[in-house]
Design a protein around this motif. Structure first.
Motif, PDB file in Angstrom:
ATOM      1  N   TYR A 126     -66.890  -8.924 -69.029  1.00  0.00           N
ATOM      2  CA  TYR A 126     -65.875  -8.344 -68.157  1.00  0.00           C
ATOM      3  C   TYR A 126     -64.476  -8.843 -68.488  1.00  0.00           C
ATOM      4  O   TYR A 126     -63.522  -8.488 -67.802  1.00  0.00           O
ATOM      5  N   ASP A 127     -64.325  -9.664 -69.505  1.00  0.00           N
ATOM      6  CA  ASP A 127     -63.016 -10.228 -69.833  1.00  0.00           C
ATOM      7  C   ASP A 127     -62.011  -9.120 -70.164  1.00  0.00           C
ATOM      8  O   ASP A 127     -62.283  -8.233 -70.978  1.00  0.00           O
ATOM      9  N   ARG A 128     -60.850  -9.204 -69.529  1.00  0.00           N
ATOM     10  CA  ARG A 128     -59.766  -8.292 -69.862  1.00  0.00           C
ATOM     11  C   ARG A 128     -58.480  -9.104 -69.910  1.00  0.00           C
ATOM     12  O   ARG A 128     -58.020  -9.602 -68.886  1.00  0.00           O
ATOM     13  N   TYR A 129     -57.908  -9.246 -71.089  1.00  0.00           N
ATOM     14  CA  TYR A 129     -56.742 -10.091 -71.294  1.00  0.00           C
ATOM     15  C   TYR A 129     -55.434  -9.346 -71.051  1.00  0.00           C
ATOM     16  O   TYR A 129     -54.407  -9.966 -70.805  1.00  0.00           O
ATOM     17  N   VAL A 130     -55.452  -8.032 -71.164  1.00  0.00           N
ATOM     18  CA  VAL A 130     -54.289  -7.219 -70.821  1.00  0.00           C
ATOM     19  C   VAL A 130     -54.765  -6.077 -69.934  1.00  0.00           C
ATOM     20  O   VAL A 130     -55.857  -5.543 -70.111  1.00  0.00           O
ATOM     21  N   TYR A 131     -53.942  -5.745 -68.950  1.00  0.00           N
ATOM     22  CA  TYR A 131     -54.327  -4.656 -68.050  1.00  0.00           C
ATOM     23  C   TYR A 131     -53.076  -3.924 -67.586  1.00  0.00           C
ATOM     24  O   TYR A 131     -51.966  -4.440 -67.642  1.00  0.00           O
ATOM     25  N   SER A 132     -53.270  -2.681 -67.138  1.00  0.00           N
ATOM     26  CA  SER A 132     -52.185  -1.896 -66.559  1.00  0.00           C
ATOM     27  C   SER A 132     -52.415  -1.763 -65.066  1.00  0.00           C
ATOM     28  O   SER A 132     -53.543  -1.556 -64.616  1.00  0.00           O
ATOM     29  N   PHE A 133     -51.342  -1.888 -64.301  1.00  0.00           N
ATOM     30  CA  PHE A 133     -51.421  -1.716 -62.859  1.00  0.00           C
ATOM     31  C   PHE A 133     -50.168  -1.001 -62.392  1.00  0.00           C
ATOM     32  O   PHE A 133     -49.055  -1.494 -62.597  1.00  0.00           O
ATOM     33  N   LYS A 134     -50.359   0.203 -61.821  1.00  0.00           N
ATOM     34  CA  LYS A 134     -49.233   1.024 -61.351  1.00  0.00           C
ATOM     35  C   LYS A 134     -48.186   1.184 -62.449  1.00  0.00           C
ATOM     36  O   LYS A 134     -46.976   1.007 -62.236  1.00  0.00           O
ATOM     37  N   GLU A 135     -48.671   1.466 -63.652  1.00  0.00           N
ATOM     38  CA  GLU A 135     -47.863   1.742 -64.835  1.00  0.00           C
ATOM     39  C   GLU A 135     -47.103   0.529 -65.364  1.00  0.00           C
ATOM     40  O   GLU A 135     -46.244   0.644 -66.242  1.00  0.00           O
ATOM     41  N   GLU A 136     -47.412  -0.645 -64.841  1.00  0.00           N
ATOM     42  CA  GLU A 136     -46.904  -1.880 -65.438  1.00  0.00           C
ATOM     43  C   GLU A 136     -47.988  -2.471 -66.333  1.00  0.00           C
ATOM     44  O   GLU A 136     -49.179  -2.303 -66.069  1.00  0.00           O
ATOM     45  N   ALA A 137     -47.574  -3.141 -67.376  1.00  0.00           N
ATOM     46  CA  ALA A 137     -48.512  -3.815 -68.262  1.00  0.00           C
ATOM     47  C   ALA A 137     -48.496  -5.308 -67.954  1.00  0.00           C
ATOM     48  O   ALA A 137     -47.431  -5.888 -67.723  1.00  0.00           O
ATOM     49  N   CYS A 138     -49.668  -5.925 -67.952  1.00  0.00           N
ATOM     50  CA  CYS A 138     -49.786  -7.341 -67.606  1.00  0.00           C
ATOM     51  C   CYS A 138     -50.693  -8.050 -68.598  1.00  0.00           C
ATOM     52  O   CYS A 138     -51.548  -7.430 -69.230  1.00  0.00           O
ATOM     53  N   CYS A 139     -50.488  -9.366 -68.714  1.00  0.00           N
ATOM     54  CA  CYS A 139     -51.287 -10.189 -69.619  1.00  0.00           C
ATOM     55  C   CYS A 139     -51.832 -11.385 -68.850  1.00  0.00           C
ATOM     56  O   CYS A 139     -51.079 -12.130 -68.222  1.00  0.00           O
ATOM     57  N   LYS A 140     -53.154 -11.550 -68.905  1.00  0.00           N
ATOM     58  CA  LYS A 140     -53.819 -12.680 -68.250  1.00  0.00           C
ATOM     59  C   LYS A 140     -54.747 -13.347 -69.252  1.00  0.00           C
ATOM     60  O   LYS A 140     -55.664 -12.712 -69.780  1.00  0.00           O
ATOM     61  N   GLU A 141     -54.532 -14.636 -69.529  1.00  0.00           N
ATOM     62  CA  GLU A 141     -55.369 -15.373 -70.465  1.00  0.00           C
ATOM     63  C   GLU A 141     -56.136 -16.451 -69.712  1.00  0.00           C
ATOM     64  O   GLU A 141     -55.642 -17.019 -68.736  1.00  0.00           O
ATOM     65  N   TYR A 142     -57.324 -16.775 -70.178  1.00  0.00           N
ATOM     66  CA  TYR A 142     -58.197 -17.657 -69.416  1.00  0.00           C
ATOM     67  C   TYR A 142     -57.798 -19.125 -69.499  1.00  0.00           C
ATOM     68  O   TYR A 142     -58.184 -19.907 -68.642  1.00  0.00           O
ATOM     69  N   TYR A 143     -57.020 -19.510 -70.511  1.00  0.00           N
ATOM     70  CA  TYR A 143     -56.546 -20.885 -70.601  1.00  0.00           C
ATOM     71  C   TYR A 143     -55.121 -21.033 -70.089  1.00  0.00           C
ATOM     72  O   TYR A 143     -54.573 -22.115 -70.105  1.00  0.00           O
ATOM     73  N   ASN A 144     -54.502 -19.940 -69.672  1.00  0.00           N
ATOM     74  CA  ASN A 144     -53.120 -19.987 -69.217  1.00  0.00           C
ATOM     75  C   ASN A 144     -53.094 -19.734 -67.717  1.00  0.00           C
ATOM     76  O   ASN A 144     -53.705 -18.785 -67.239  1.00  0.00           O
ATOM     77  N   ASP A 145     -52.399 -20.562 -66.965  1.00  0.00           N
ATOM     78  CA  ASP A 145     -52.372 -20.393 -65.518  1.00  0.00           C
ATOM     79  C   ASP A 145     -51.415 -19.309 -65.061  1.00  0.00           C
ATOM     80  O   ASP A 145     -51.365 -18.965 -63.884  1.00  0.00           O
ATOM     81  N   THR A 146     -50.619 -18.737 -65.973  1.00  0.00           N
ATOM     82  CA  THR A 146     -49.624 -17.735 -65.607  1.00  0.00           C
ATOM     83  C   THR A 146     -50.052 -16.346 -66.077  1.00  0.00           C
ATOM     84  O   THR A 146     -50.372 -16.147 -67.241  1.00  0.00           O
ATOM     85  N   VAL A 147     -50.038 -15.404 -65.135  1.00  0.00           N
ATOM     86  CA  VAL A 147     -50.235 -13.985 -65.443  1.00  0.00           C
ATOM     87  C   VAL A 147     -48.849 -13.379 -65.610  1.00  0.00           C
ATOM     88  O   VAL A 147     -47.978 -13.564 -64.753  1.00  0.00           O
ATOM     89  N   PHE A 148     -48.630 -12.667 -66.708  1.00  0.00           N
ATOM     90  CA  PHE A 148     -47.304 -12.145 -67.027  1.00  0.00           C
ATOM     91  C   PHE A 148     -47.242 -10.629 -66.873  1.00  0.00           C
ATOM     92  O   PHE A 148     -48.194  -9.919 -67.184  1.00  0.00           O
TER      93      PHE A 148
END
Length: 398
Positions: free
Chosen positions: A222-244
């Motif tokens: 189920y890992d997803r490192y990049v995702y779109s939400f309401k036409e914004e793009a986001c990046c979430k990494e499992y070793y990084n505490d910050t979602v961008f």
């Protein structure tokens, strides 16, 4: 369930899923500019000390329990569940048979694309993304992205650097994500337009050396490192505490996930221990690995420990309420179904902006029914057989 896979790869030339590094929220903030409303800190470490029962009716306006139609032309196997996408009432499920399209009532529609070398054909499905407004679905192949309409029509292709995952930024930009599988990758993210032109790259921040030259990595289905939400793009990494939030010019801190004592130290990471499972596994039980599913009102945080081969460990669940700005552990690690059927709900992945999915093999449903026979009293599940296609629990959020 939220299974995690382990691989040992002996060629640095292969594209591998690597465990990236970690930079604290404070470090991230010192380097980037962000929207006034961000970043939001989610106190995961304190939140999971409080347990709260969650009813499905509290978060959902509609729920569907959907057995996928079982026919020879649409047998579903080896599904990459983290890639599943929804456009309107169409589900797109990548599996060993290609990209299969079903309605959200479980009826088989078509195989969207076939394997081959011709126009609109693919050699491998590396990842998929969707644009609900344009009614399009996108497949990332080796070095290109193929575009199709929800009617199954081929709409062209774009060149793309060799990435592991991608998502959309608006209607015309792809955001590709690179795993730092060698510890020495230069780039972390790349922005590419529909013409295949590179618009921007963001550098890799985590550098390390693997002494023996082998690559070790852990990843979940189920890992997803990049995702779109309401036409914004986001990046979430499992070793990084910050979602961008990914913009055309910068990375803007969006959420800081405060793991506290549950954050795995860099020196305990599997790849830096060079695949020494004996040294890794027992200490890894003390650290937690949350997924991140953002919706309009909540952030769902399914999580397990980093001891990913522990078959006795069930996936756990935390929830962050955006309005109340509170985080808590969900009682019994399941959302209690007080709407339709008796299946409890676990938000394994998000398939559209405010639509969550629980993916169960037919055998898993039958196993749950041994403890709660009322599950099979639900009309759609009465004739379920062990070798049927999977059952989807689709939850449309308020």
């Amino acid at each position: 369930m939220n299974k995690i896979y382990i691989s040992f790869i002996f060629s640095a030339s292969l594209l591998l899923a690597a465990c990236g590094g970690k930079k604290s929220g404070e470090e991230a903030l010192s380097e980037t500019v962000f929207d006034p409303g961000y970043p939001v800190t989610i106190s995961f470490v304190k939140g999971i000390e409080t347990e709260q029962e969650v009813l499905l009716s509290e978060i959902a306006e509609k729920v569907k329990i959907v057995p996928l139609e079982t026919k020879p032309e649409c047998l579903v196997a080896k599904v990459s569940q983290g890639m599943i996408q929804m456009v309107d009432h169409n589900l797109f499920i990548p599996c060993s048979e290609g990209l299969l399209q079903f309605t959200d009532d479980g009826k088989f529609v078509r195989s969207v694309v076939k394997r081959g070398q011709g126009p609109g054909e693919y050699s491998i499905i590396r990842f998929i993304a969707a644009n609900d407004r344009l009614k399009q679905i996108y497949i990332m192949d080796n070095g290109r992205i193929l575009t199709y309409t929800v009617d199954g029509n081929y709409a062209g292709e774009s060149k793309m650097p060799f990435c592991w995952q991608f998502t959309l930024l608006g209607d015309s930009t792809y955001v590709g994500y690179f795993y730092n599988n060698t510890g020495q990758k230069k780039d972390r993210l790349v922005l590419v337009n529909r013409q295949g032109e590179t618009l921007k790259t963001f550098p890799q921040y985590d550098q390390f050396t693997i002494a023996n030259g082998l690559n070790y990595y852990l990843w979940g289905r189920y890992d997803r490192y990049v995702y779109s939400f309401k036409e914004e793009a986001c990046c979430k990494e499992y070793y990084n505490d910050t979602v961008f939030t990914v913009t055309s010019e910068q990375l803007q801190p969006r959420y800081i996930l405060d793991l506290g004592k549950y954050k795995i130290p860099k020196e305990r990471r599997f790849e830096l221990l060079e695949g020494n499972w004996q040294a890794y596994s027992e200490p890894a039980q003390a650290y937690l690995r949350p997924d991140f599913h953002e919706t309009s009102q909540w952030v769902f945080l399914p999580y397990t420990s980093w001891d990913v081969t522990n078959k006795d460990e069930s996936p756990r669940l935390a929830l962050y309420d955006k309005k109340k700005r509170t985080c808590y552990k969900v009682k019994n690690n399941r959302i209690k179904n007080d709407m339709q059927g008796s299946l409890p709900f676990y938000p394994e992945t998000r398939i559209a902006d405010d639509v969550l999915l629980y993916y169960l093999e037919a055998s898993e449903v039958l196993e749950l029914a041994e403890e709660d026979p009322s599950i099979l009293e639900y009309e759609q599940l009465k004739n379920l057989k062990e070798d049927d296609n999977p059952v989807l629990m689709i939850v449309y959020l308020k």
